[in-house]
Design a protein around this motif. Structure first.
Motif, PDB file in Angstrom:
ATOM      1  N   PHE A  87       0.853  -1.189   0.000  1.00 12.70           N
ATOM      2  CA  PHE A  87       0.000   0.000   0.000  1.00 12.70           C
ATOM      3  C   PHE A  87       0.891   1.241   0.000  1.00 12.70           C
ATOM      4  O   PHE A  87       1.694   1.432   0.919  1.00 12.70           O
TER       5      PHE A  87
ATOM      6  N   VAL B 242      -4.724   5.745  -1.164  1.00  8.20           N
ATOM      7  CA  VAL B 242      -3.727   4.680  -1.265  1.00  8.20           C
ATOM      8  C   VAL B 242      -3.731   4.066  -2.661  1.00  8.20           C
ATOM      9  O   VAL B 242      -4.782   3.882  -3.267  1.00  8.20           O
TER      10      VAL B 242
ATOM     11  N   VAL C 241      -2.530   0.536  -4.514  1.00 13.37           N
ATOM     12  CA  VAL C 241      -2.208  -0.838  -4.166  1.00 13.37           C
ATOM     13  C   VAL C 241      -1.435  -1.459  -5.329  1.00 13.37           C
ATOM     14  O   VAL C 241      -1.943  -1.535  -6.440  1.00 13.37           O
TER      15      VAL C 241
ATOM     16  N   LEU D 182       0.006   2.842   8.028  1.00 14.63           N
ATOM     17  CA  LEU D 182      -1.362   3.132   7.612  1.00 14.63           C
ATOM     18  C   LEU D 182      -2.147   3.679   8.796  1.00 14.63           C
ATOM     19  O   LEU D 182      -2.011   3.181   9.918  1.00 14.63           O
TER      20      LEU D 182
ATOM     21  N   GLN E 271      -7.445   4.439   7.050  1.00 14.40           N
ATOM     22  CA  GLN E 271      -7.004   3.807   5.808  1.00 14.40           C
ATOM     23  C   GLN E 271      -7.116   2.291   5.906  1.00 14.40           C
ATOM     24  O   GLN E 271      -7.574   1.627   4.974  1.00 14.40           O
TER      25      GLN E 271
ATOM     26  N   LEU F 295      -9.391  -0.074   3.499  1.00 16.42           N
ATOM     27  CA  LEU F 295      -8.793  -1.136   2.696  1.00 16.42           C
ATOM     28  C   LEU F 295      -9.394  -2.499   3.032  1.00 16.42           C
ATOM     29  O   LEU F 295      -9.663  -3.308   2.142  1.00 16.42           O
TER      30      LEU F 295
ATOM     31  N   TYR G  17      -9.056  -6.158   1.203  1.00 17.46           N
ATOM     32  CA  TYR G  17      -7.635  -6.385   1.467  1.00 17.46           C
ATOM     33  C   TYR G  17      -7.440  -6.806   2.915  1.00 17.46           C
ATOM     34  O   TYR G  17      -8.196  -6.416   3.789  1.00 17.46           O
TER      35      TYR G  17
ATOM     36  N   VAL H  52      -4.705  -6.330   5.721  1.00 19.11           N
ATOM     37  CA  VAL H  52      -3.509  -5.575   6.068  1.00 19.11           C
ATOM     38  C   VAL H  52      -2.703  -6.368   7.082  1.00 19.11           C
ATOM     39  O   VAL H  52      -3.255  -6.866   8.063  1.00 19.11           O
TER      40      VAL H  52
END
Length: 119
Positions: free
Chosen positions: A38, A83, A85, A100, A104, A108, A113, A115
């Motif tokens: 990211f 962001v 990706v 992050l 965020q 995401l 996603y 993280v």
């Protein structure tokens, strides 16, 4: 772009290249369990091939950046999260620490996603 560390990402045919400056904000996995990094949107610039870059709105509230010649997907941009990706981990350091924001990260994760936790 700053004078700090940078990298270059190019499509398979070489028509489009992107420059990334600094370090990624975090690492994770996409919905298909592929590794992703990211990056802040403002850390990405087109190095060459702006005429060959196809930026297409996607249903997941982002934009897909692809090469028109070879159709390689270069990145997914998410304006709401601020962001970009990129597929693959560009940082192989074990001690990598995510920066992050919680906002965020939640955005995401809502996009599918996963993280990676801070180290």
């Amino acid at each position: 772009m700053s004078n700090g560390p940078y990298g270059q990402l190019a499509c398979d045919c070489g028509a489009v290249s992107l420059l990334v400056c600094g370090s990624p904000l975090g690492l994770g996995l996409d919905a298909g369990d592929r590794p992703v990094a990211f990056w802040p949107l403002d850390a990405i610039q087109v190095g060459q091939g702006v005429d060959e870059l196809d930026v297409t709105p996607e249903a997941r509230s982002g934009e897909s950046w692809k090469c028109r010649r070879c159709c390689e997907h270069l990145l997914q941009a998410h304006d709401e999260a601020g962001v970009a990706v990129l597929e693959g981990h560009t940082e192989d350091r074990v001690d990598f620490a995510s920066v992050l924001t919680s906002s965020q990260q939640r955005r995401l994760e809502a996009l599918g996603y996963r993280v990676m936790a801070r180290h």
